[in-house]
Every structure is written in C-alpha cells, then in structure tokens.
Scaffold this motif. Structure first.
Motif, PDB file in Angstrom:
ATOM      1  N   UNK A 119     -32.587   4.852  -8.390  1.00 12.45           N
ATOM      2  CA  UNK A 119     -33.909   4.317  -8.073  1.00 12.45           C
ATOM      3  C   UNK A 119     -34.284   3.290  -9.130  1.00 12.45           C
ATOM      4  N   UNK A 120     -34.572   2.053  -8.685  1.00 15.34           N
ATOM      5  CA  UNK A 120     -34.894   0.993  -9.633  1.00 15.34           C
ATOM      6  C   UNK A 120     -36.147   0.247  -9.184  1.00 15.34           C
ATOM      7  N   UNK A 121     -36.739  -0.461 -10.126  1.00 14.88           N
ATOM      8  CA  UNK A 121     -37.869  -1.334  -9.837  1.00 14.88           C
ATOM      9  C   UNK A 121     -37.552  -2.707 -10.404  1.00 14.88           C
ATOM     10  N   UNK A 122     -37.892  -3.740  -9.628  1.00 15.76           N
ATOM     11  CA  UNK A 122     -37.675  -5.099 -10.126  1.00 15.76           C
ATOM     12  C   UNK A 122     -38.792  -5.477 -11.096  1.00 15.76           C
ATOM     13  N   UNK A 123     -38.902  -4.689 -12.116  1.00 13.13           N
ATOM     14  CA  UNK A 123     -39.850  -4.905 -13.204  1.00 13.13           C
ATOM     15  C   UNK A 123     -39.015  -4.939 -14.471  1.00 13.13           C
ATOM     16  N   UNK A 124     -38.845  -6.131 -15.023  1.00 14.39           N
ATOM     17  CA  UNK A 124     -37.936  -6.290 -16.157  1.00 14.39           C
ATOM     18  C   UNK A 124     -38.542  -5.837 -17.478  1.00 14.39           C
ATOM     19  N   UNK A 125     -39.765  -5.328 -17.459  1.00 16.59           N
ATOM     20  CA  UNK A 125     -40.403  -4.840 -18.679  1.00 16.59           C
ATOM     21  C   UNK A 125     -39.937  -3.413 -18.911  1.00 16.59           C
ATOM     22  N   UNK A 126     -38.958  -3.249 -19.789  1.00 15.98           N
ATOM     23  CA  UNK A 126     -38.404  -1.936 -20.047  1.00 15.98           C
ATOM     24  C   UNK A 126     -39.235  -1.150 -21.044  1.00 15.98           C
ATOM     25  N   UNK A 127     -38.760   0.025 -21.373  1.00 10.28           N
ATOM     26  CA  UNK A 127     -39.452   0.883 -22.318  1.00 10.28           C
ATOM     27  C   UNK A 127     -38.631   2.129 -22.540  1.00 10.28           C
ATOM     28  N   UNK A 128     -39.100   3.042 -23.381  1.00 10.45           N
ATOM     29  CA  UNK A 128     -38.343   4.258 -23.676  1.00 10.45           C
ATOM     30  C   UNK A 128     -38.036   5.086 -22.433  1.00 10.45           C
ATOM     31  N   UNK A 129     -38.922   5.069 -21.434  1.00 14.75           N
ATOM     32  CA  UNK A 129     -38.714   5.841 -20.212  1.00 14.75           C
ATOM     33  C   UNK A 129     -38.355   4.944 -19.032  1.00 14.75           C
ATOM     34  N   UNK A 130     -38.120   3.669 -19.311  1.00 10.95           N
ATOM     35  CA  UNK A 130     -37.736   2.700 -18.280  1.00 10.95           C
ATOM     36  C   UNK A 130     -36.551   1.890 -18.795  1.00 10.95           C
ATOM     37  N   UNK A 131     -35.367   2.461 -18.843  1.00  8.79           N
ATOM     38  CA  UNK A 131     -34.220   1.733 -19.392  1.00  8.79           C
ATOM     39  C   UNK A 131     -33.881   0.513 -18.546  1.00  8.79           C
ATOM     40  N   UNK A 132     -33.416  -0.558 -19.184  1.00  8.80           N
ATOM     41  CA  UNK A 132     -33.132  -1.807 -18.465  1.00  8.80           C
ATOM     42  C   UNK A 132     -31.835  -1.723 -17.664  1.00  8.80           C
ATOM     43  N   UNK A 133     -31.800  -2.447 -16.559  1.00  8.98           N
ATOM     44  CA  UNK A 133     -30.580  -2.583 -15.762  1.00  8.98           C
ATOM     45  C   UNK A 133     -30.498  -4.014 -15.257  1.00  8.98           C
ATOM     46  N   UNK A 134     -29.301  -4.412 -14.826  1.00  7.94           N
ATOM     47  CA  UNK A 134     -29.131  -5.706 -14.174  1.00  7.94           C
ATOM     48  C   UNK A 134     -28.545  -5.479 -12.790  1.00  7.94           C
ATOM     49  N   UNK A 135     -29.177  -6.084 -11.808  1.00 11.65           N
ATOM     50  CA  UNK A 135     -28.765  -5.925 -10.415  1.00 11.65           C
ATOM     51  C   UNK A 135     -28.117  -7.212  -9.929  1.00 11.65           C
ATOM     52  N   UNK A 136     -26.992  -7.087  -9.260  1.00 13.40           N
ATOM     53  CA  UNK A 136     -26.330  -8.222  -8.604  1.00 13.40           C
ATOM     54  C   UNK A 136     -25.837  -7.753  -7.246  1.00 13.40           C
ATOM     55  N   UNK A 137     -26.240  -8.463  -6.198  1.00 11.75           N
ATOM     56  CA  UNK A 137     -25.770  -8.125  -4.865  1.00 11.75           C
ATOM     57  C   UNK A 137     -26.100  -6.716  -4.431  1.00 11.75           C
ATOM     58  N   UNK A 138     -27.255  -6.215  -4.849  1.00 13.35           N
ATOM     59  CA  UNK A 138     -27.664  -4.880  -4.446  1.00 13.35           C
ATOM     60  C   UNK A 138     -27.002  -3.752  -5.216  1.00 13.35           C
ATOM     61  N   UNK A 139     -26.180  -4.090  -6.226  1.00 10.95           N
ATOM     62  CA  UNK A 139     -25.506  -3.086  -7.039  1.00 10.95           C
ATOM     63  C   UNK A 139     -25.969  -3.183  -8.496  1.00 10.95           C
ATOM     64  N   UNK A 140     -25.969  -2.051  -9.180  1.00 15.24           N
ATOM     65  CA  UNK A 140     -26.274  -2.044 -10.614  1.00 15.24           C
ATOM     66  C   UNK A 140     -24.984  -2.377 -11.352  1.00 15.24           C
ATOM     67  N   UNK A 141     -24.957  -3.513 -12.039  1.00 13.76           N
ATOM     68  CA  UNK A 141     -23.742  -3.951 -12.721  1.00 13.76           C
ATOM     69  C   UNK A 141     -23.832  -3.745 -14.230  1.00 13.76           C
ATOM     70  N   UNK A 142     -25.006  -3.432 -14.737  1.00 10.86           N
ATOM     71  CA  UNK A 142     -25.163  -3.122 -16.161  1.00 10.86           C
ATOM     72  C   UNK A 142     -26.364  -2.213 -16.311  1.00 10.86           C
ATOM     73  N   UNK A 143     -26.216  -1.199 -17.123  1.00 16.58           N
ATOM     74  CA  UNK A 143     -27.299  -0.230 -17.340  1.00 16.58           C
ATOM     75  C   UNK A 143     -27.426   0.059 -18.821  1.00 16.58           C
TER      76      UNK A 143
END
Length: 478
Positions: free
Chosen positions: A108-132
């Motif tokens: 479950x992800x949100x297109x909110x690039x503002x991360x935090x301690x309880x919102x770890x960052x990810x990068x999405x490409x083509x509907x897939x998580x390619x970096x977490x």
C-alpha cells in the motif's frame, strides 16, 4: 509468539489470505471509539475476505518478530498480509490489497513524497515498487511513501520467509543499526524489492492509511478518516488510473456514472464486453455501406463500443471480479473489434482495390506492435521469476543508497518526463493506445474516408512503434 484468531467472522470459505497483525508497538493499545487501535483494525478485518488473523505480540524484539513472520510464511498457503496494529486506515484502503483477486505481492503506497519515520520512501516505476527505504536504506528520486501494509503472494512466500530470517539475524547482531520493531514491515518490503521480487504498488489515492505513535496523532488520523467518502472513492478508483489521454478525458469522464446502474442491473464485465463487440460489428456494417451517413453512424457506434470497453473494466474494478477469462476475452475483443472495422472501412471505400493493401498493412503493423509489447512483458515476467536470483546477483539487505541508482540516459529522461503532467500525457498519446486509435479511426472516417484513416494509422503507428522499441531497448540495457 504469534497468537491465532479464527472466529467465524474472520473466516470465509472463499478466503485464501492470512493476516499477520504486528501488535508490537505501544501505539496499538491507544484508545479509540472501538476500544484500542488493535481492536479497531481487528474489527475491520472481519468484513474483509480473510481466512485467519495471527497476532504477533510485543516482547521478543525485532529479531523475534521477524522470525515469527518467517514461520507463518513457511506454513501458510495463499497470500499473507503483514500489517502493524498501530495503523489507522480506511477499510477500503485495506480492501485494495485484501479484496484484490490477484492475491499477488503488493504494498500500500501513497503518491506523497514527503516521507517520515512512519512513512518510508519508495520509488514507483510502471506500477511496481523498484526501490524501498527504511531508516537504514535510502532511496533516490523518491516519488511515493509506503503506508505499512504488505501483501505477499503465495508464489513469493518462500522468499518472504528467507528475507525475514536474514533480517532477523542482521537485527540480532546489530548490523542494521538502531532499528526497532516499528520498522519490521518496512524492512520486509526493502528485502523483497532488493531480492528482485516484483511488488505491485497499490495506490491509496484520496484514502488514508497512517501509522501513529501517540494519542494525539491517533486522534488526528481518526478525524481525517471522516473527511473521505469511501463509497465515492471506490467509484472514482474504478476508473483506470494510468489510462490514455482520450480514454481518460473523453470516455471515462462519463462512463464511471454508468457503473452503479450496471451493477444494479447485474451486468457482468463479460456481458458488457459482449455488447461492446456487437456495437463494433454494427459499426463495421455501417462503414461497409460507403456512404457519408454510414461513415458517421459507424464512427459513433465505434466510439460507443470503445466506451463500453472502458466500462467493462470499470465494473470489474468496482466489483473486484477480475478473472483470467475476462482479461483474455477483453484483450481478444479489442483486437477483433478493431480489425472488423478495418474490414468494414475497406469494403465501403469506393476509390480502388488498393485500399486493401493499406488495410492489411495497418493490421500487420498493429499485430507487430502488440507482439513487441507482449513479448517484452513476458520477458520482464520471466526475469522477475528467474533472473532475480540467477541472471543477476541478489542485492544485499545491508546495501544502502548506492544500490538504488536512478536510471541513466534515455530511460532517466523518460522517467523525469513522467513526473511532468504535460509530458506524461504526451508520452501516452505518442504510443497510440487503443483510445487514440479509436478517436483517429472515428474522426478520419466520419470527416474524410478510409484511405485517410489507414494512412493516418500507418504514419502514427510507425512513429509509435519506433518510440516503443527505443524505450524497450533502453530499459533492457539498464
């Protein structure tokens, strides 16, 4: 050790998903109208298709929690969902994973690039998580955040168990730094992504799912839930999020209002697909008449046929009744409808028999383009199943930011273009998807004639094919 909760309300004959509920942080005992946050999320799971819920309680530390997840993954059949009990989320947000018929590996992800301690960052490409990321792992070019709910499909459970055990060992020996049980699910996502397991991004959209740390943040998160109409969001999200320009603005903008009436009439997606095919056949018949009124009537019927083609997918997403047969029928119907119209246009053209050469050329070009797409998709799928552990070395779970490098060259440029609204839509238009082809055929046939239609399809199709091939080469050589 995990405790198993299997009351009748948590178990259905059709449910194949098990839930691992991580009640390992003090926040899961925070109060709310339903008792505690743990009580609240347990109640939410009773209305979702869950076979059983296993609660991992606090006490053993991060290593013990991860080993508990590993043990459950090794003995489970069907998908396994891991989620923290300190999560405040809409039930519809949990349903994005738990009711999805694919039962695949997703987060479950949100297109909110503002991360935090309880919102770890990810990068999405083509509907897939390619970096977490986690507190130990960084992610360049962040474009989304992970919201704490991770589902692992049955085919990937062995990988999840191996990853959880490896992470447990790293945590116990202090090689992950000052991580705590709060990050257990975040680390599991990092491990799956870095091991090459394809992880689908289940997008929250306007829904909320937030992990909390104290009573004030819990109260605020609960208050935000009431600001969203879940029923309306379910309808809005039935519209395909990454559709083409024409489909998004000239079709789905009004067909979404037909979804609920269609459901009330008990129309299935496959039934709507059949009606769509019938309209395309009628369009081909009108095109074959070769008259101006026939061309206009054919264009309108072909547009309506495409509108129903969008509607069948919207009904499937709204009711979450996807099936392999439905997907196959929809794809075959798209091809058949388009080629029927080609035949109808060629029959109705009065300017010479060479029109059939153009019709066949346009058909062959579309077949080649689809072959490029499907063979590439198949190669990517095979790479995900085999190449992750054989074709390339598995990345270490200790590896930090250097392991998630941004894409170079042409591919990097394409990814940067994707973040800009205008260029993103331009990219979608260039590839001449089915919506744009429908508009092209309908407009040129109604205003001009079949020769103009086929020449336009060939000219734009060649440009689209070149763009697609270059893109595939760039991705493959990355």
């Amino acid at each position: 050790m995990p405790d198993s909760l299997t009351p009748d309300s948590l178990s259905t004959e059709s449910a194949t998903t098990s839930v691992v509920l991580l009640a390992t942080t003090p926040a899961c005992k925070l109060s709310c109208a339903d008792g505690t946050l743990l009580d609240r999320i347990s109640d939410q799971l009773t209305v979702l298709p869950v076979r059983d819920v296993r609660v991992v309680s606090a006490g053993g530390g991060l290593g013990a929690d991860l080993r508990g997840v590993a043990g459950i993954a090794r003995t489970s059949s069907g998908a396994v969902v891991v989620l923290p009990a300190d999560l405040v989320a809409h039930t519809e947000a949990l349903a994005l994973l738990l009711e999805h018929p694919a039962r695949d590996t997703a987060a479950l992800i949100s297109y909110d690039a503002v991360g935090g301690p309880m919102r770890p960052p990810v990068r999405i490409e083509g509907g897939k998580i390619v970096a977490a990321g986690s507190s130990f792992h960084t992610v360049p070019e962040v474009n989304a955040t992970f919201r704490g709910v991770l589902q692992t499909g049955e085919a990937d459970l062995a990988s999840l168990a191996d990853i959880a055990e490896e992470l447990a060992e790293l945590a116990d020996t202090g090689r992950l730094g000052p991580v705590t049980p709060v990050e257990a699910v975040d680390l599991l996502l990092v491990g799956l992504v870095r091991s090459g397991v394809p992880v689908r991004a289940a997008v929250l959209g306007p829904l909320h799912a937030d992990r909390v740390t104290g009573q004030l943040s819990a109260d605020n998160a609960l208050s935000r839930l009431s600001e969203v109409d879940e029923a309306r969001v379910r309808l809005e999200t039935s519209v395909k999020a990454d559709d083409g320009f024409f489909a998004t603005f000239f079709v789905s903008s009004w067909t979404k209002y037909l979804v609920k009436p269609a459901v009330r009439l008990k129309l299935t997606p496959n039934a709507v697909t059949g009606i769509s095919l019938g309209l395309a056949l009628l369009a081909a018949v009108w095109f074959s008449a070769g008259t101006r009124p026939g061309q206009i009537a054919g264009a309108l019927l072909f547009y309506l046929s495409f509108a129903l083609d969008c509607l069948d997918g919207q009904i499937a997403r709204y009711t979450r009744t996807f099936s392999p047969l439905g997907a196959w029928a929809d794809g075959m119907s798209d091809r058949l409808k388009e080629y029927l119209v080609y035949v109808g246009l060629a029959f109705g053209y009065q300017g010479g028999t060479d029109i059939w050469h153009l019709a066949v050329a346009a058909m062959v070009l579309q077949v080649v383009r689809h072959a490029v797409d499907y063979t590439y998709a198949g190669a990517v799928a095979d790479s995900g199943r085999v190449g992750a552990l054989w074709g390339r070395p598995r990345r270490s779970l200790l590896e930090s930011a250097g392991g998630d490098r941004p894409a170079p060259g042409v591919l990097g440029l394409a990814q940067r273009m994707e973040r800009e609204s205008v260029t993103r839509w331009l990219k979608k238009i260039i590839i001449l998807p089915i919506g744009e082809r429908t508009a092209l055929i309908a407009v040129t046939a109604a205003v001009w004639n079949a020769r103009v239609t086929f020449l336009a399809l060939l000219g734009w199709g060649v440009l689209a094919a070149a763009y697609q091939v270059l893109g595939r080469i760039a991705r493959s050589s990355r």
